[in-house]
Design a protein around this motif. Sequence first.
Motif, short mmCIF file in Angstrom:
data_model
loop_
_atom_site.label_atom_id
_atom_site.label_comp_id
_atom_site.label_asym_id
_atom_site.label_seq_id
_atom_site.Cartn_x
_atom_site.Cartn_y
_atom_site.Cartn_z
N VAL A 4 -31.58 11.80 -22.86
CA VAL A 4 -32.33 10.53 -22.75
C VAL A 4 -31.91 9.80 -21.47
O VAL A 4 -32.75 9.36 -20.68
CB VAL A 4 -32.07 9.63 -23.99
N ASP A 5 -30.61 9.68 -21.28
CA ASP A 5 -30.08 8.90 -20.14
C ASP A 5 -30.44 9.54 -18.79
O ASP A 5 -30.85 8.84 -17.87
CB ASP A 5 -28.55 8.78 -20.24
N VAL A 6 -30.25 10.83 -18.66
CA VAL A 6 -30.42 11.48 -17.36
C VAL A 6 -31.89 11.82 -17.06
O VAL A 6 -32.35 11.69 -15.93
CB VAL A 6 -29.54 12.75 -17.24
N LEU A 7 -32.60 12.26 -18.11
CA LEU A 7 -33.98 12.75 -17.86
C LEU A 7 -35.07 11.94 -18.56
O LEU A 7 -36.26 12.24 -18.39
CB LEU A 7 -34.10 14.22 -18.28
N GLY A 8 -34.68 10.96 -19.35
CA GLY A 8 -35.70 10.17 -20.05
C GLY A 8 -36.44 10.94 -21.13
O GLY A 8 -37.58 10.63 -21.47
N LYS A 61 -32.66 23.97 -22.24
CA LYS A 61 -34.02 24.35 -21.84
C LYS A 61 -34.88 23.10 -21.77
O LYS A 61 -34.95 22.34 -22.74
CB LYS A 61 -34.62 25.33 -22.86
N ILE A 62 -35.52 22.91 -20.62
CA ILE A 62 -36.42 21.77 -20.42
C ILE A 62 -37.68 22.27 -19.73
O ILE A 62 -37.69 23.34 -19.14
CB ILE A 62 -35.76 20.66 -19.55
N THR A 63 -38.73 21.48 -19.81
CA THR A 63 -39.94 21.85 -19.07
C THR A 63 -39.71 21.64 -17.57
O THR A 63 -38.95 20.76 -17.16
CB THR A 63 -41.15 21.01 -19.54
N LYS A 64 -40.40 22.47 -16.78
CA LYS A 64 -40.25 22.43 -15.32
C LYS A 64 -41.18 21.34 -14.78
O LYS A 64 -42.38 21.56 -14.59
CB LYS A 64 -40.65 23.79 -14.75
N GLU A 65 -40.63 20.16 -14.58
CA GLU A 65 -41.47 19.05 -14.15
C GLU A 65 -40.71 18.15 -13.18
O GLU A 65 -40.60 16.94 -13.37
CB GLU A 65 -41.96 18.24 -15.36
N GLY A 66 -40.13 18.79 -12.16
CA GLY A 66 -39.54 18.01 -11.08
C GLY A 66 -38.16 17.44 -11.30
O GLY A 66 -37.81 16.41 -10.72
N THR A 67 -37.35 18.09 -12.13
CA THR A 67 -35.96 17.66 -12.28
C THR A 67 -35.23 17.88 -10.96
O THR A 67 -35.30 18.96 -10.37
CB THR A 67 -35.27 18.45 -13.41
N SER A 68 -34.52 16.87 -10.47
CA SER A 68 -33.85 16.97 -9.17
C SER A 68 -32.48 17.65 -9.30
O SER A 68 -31.92 17.74 -10.40
CB SER A 68 -33.66 15.58 -8.57
N SER A 69 -31.95 18.09 -8.16
CA SER A 69 -30.61 18.69 -8.13
C SER A 69 -29.57 17.71 -8.63
O SER A 69 -28.61 18.09 -9.32
CB SER A 69 -30.26 19.11 -6.70
N GLU A 70 -29.76 16.42 -8.33
CA GLU A 70 -28.81 15.41 -8.77
C GLU A 70 -28.83 15.27 -10.30
O GLU A 70 -27.78 15.13 -10.94
CB GLU A 70 -29.14 14.04 -8.14
N GLN A 71 -30.02 15.29 -10.86
CA GLN A 71 -30.12 15.19 -12.32
C GLN A 71 -29.48 16.40 -13.00
O GLN A 71 -28.79 16.27 -14.01
CB GLN A 71 -31.59 15.07 -12.73
N LYS A 72 -29.70 17.57 -12.42
CA LYS A 72 -29.09 18.78 -12.99
C LYS A 72 -27.56 18.69 -12.92
O LYS A 72 -26.86 19.02 -13.88
CB LYS A 72 -29.57 20.02 -12.25
N GLU A 95 -35.51 25.95 -16.63
CA GLU A 95 -36.71 25.12 -16.48
C GLU A 95 -37.92 26.00 -16.78
O GLU A 95 -38.11 27.04 -16.15
CB GLU A 95 -36.78 24.57 -15.06
N VAL A 96 -38.69 25.58 -17.75
CA VAL A 96 -39.77 26.41 -18.28
C VAL A 96 -41.12 25.82 -17.89
O VAL A 96 -41.35 24.62 -18.07
CB VAL A 96 -39.65 26.50 -19.83
N ASP A 97 -41.99 26.64 -17.36
CA ASP A 97 -43.35 26.25 -17.01
C ASP A 97 -44.06 25.59 -18.21
O ASP A 97 -43.89 26.05 -19.34
CB ASP A 97 -44.10 27.51 -16.58
#
Lengths: 71, 71, 71, 71, 71, 71
Positions: A30-34, E7-18, E46-48
């Motif tokens: 929640v905090d990092v990715l919403g 596992k998260i959807t692939k929707e623009g997660t940044s390197s910083e967030q990872k 990151e999943v399409d």
Amino acid sequence: MPYVNIKITKEGTSSEQKAKLIQGVTRLLVDVLGKNPKTTVVVIDEVDTDNWGIGGETVTNLRKQSLGGEK
Amino acid sequence: MPYVNIKITKEGTSSEQKAKLIQGVTRLLVDVLGKNPKTTVVVIDEVDTDNWGIGGETVTNLRKQSLGGEK
Amino acid sequence: MPYVNIKITKEGTSSEQKAKLIQGVTRLLVDVLGKNPKTTVVVIDEVDTDNWGIGGETVTNLRKQSLGGEK
Amino acid sequence: MPYVNIKITKEGTSSEQKAKLIQGVTRLLVDVLGKNPKTTVVVIDEVDTDNWGIGGETVTNLRKQSLGGEK
Amino acid sequence: MPYVNIKITKEGTSSEQKAKLIQGVTRLLVDVLGKNPKTTVVVIDEVDTDNWGIGGETVTNLRKQSLGGEK
Amino acid sequence: MPYVNIKITKEGTSSEQKAKLIQGVTRLLVDVLGKNPKTTVVVIDEVDTDNWGIGGETVTNLRKQSLGGEK
């Protein structure tokens, strides 16, 4: 909507500790990715020390060689 | 040749139900993708309710809070 | 609340076929186990044929040896 | 630093056999890819024959139909 | 020594967030279970959105139906 | 009938190296457990260095800090 799988060795993790892990990981997403916590799934696998290897040895053997050993 | 992993909470799923899941998933992969059923592998993991979290809480706690609760 | 992971080789599966797989697996879990479809998660992994092995050989090599070959 | 997960049916694999699998896979990753064995993790999952399907049938049923059957 | 897969959807997660997710999960395992961070492995998939289903529908379709939609 | 999943960082592993991993793991399962190689499945996942963490840091960051660094 994320799915998280945590694998740890089976060595007496309590229900309270598991609940804290699930709560903590969900909050982090929640905090990092919403992410929406309601559909965030966390699954914890506890693995027998015979079935977990690191450095080419089972954790069972590593535990025998040291007093305590790595977690 | 596909590999399918189904994770569910451990709450009394019968051998017959598991056999139906395996049969159904295998057939689906034949029907939709034309996969070879002979080398299609399905593995079902049943996870303790203490080890499954959704919405930041363990299923064990969710079951206590409601009568019945979500499956 | 179940989580399903389907792994197949990456060989041109269409968006429509993926949607059918997701719909079919979700329905199966409702029909066989009475699971709530709203929190049922299905993740499809498409794996490069270089990265999938069966019988000790990569699918890339198996495809070269046969005309068509197994799916 | 690699992570390897081996899934087999639960049919009496001994601690010695598990130790050999872990040692062998770790060595393979050193030999083929030059990976650091110290941080190479191997996890073995033993799956009940009711929960493993191939060819659309559970391994439990396949074992009943044949004398011995496939491993 | 734990292994965590997110596992998260692939929707623009940044390197910083990872990097924050990896740091946060590792710290959680130290705080709650006293695990050694040095051998704690975290892998993010990151999943399409075509390959992720919830409620029997692909996330691609869910995104089209709503403005924004669930994460 | 076993299923093996190998996760490594995506850093230029060649098709030949992947073929050797698949061959080696399959042979190991035949030698140690007497498994049938024909239905032994091996899947290799190559993970971006941004998406792999160890010691609470991404491999991307670890690579920047050292010359070469751990594999």
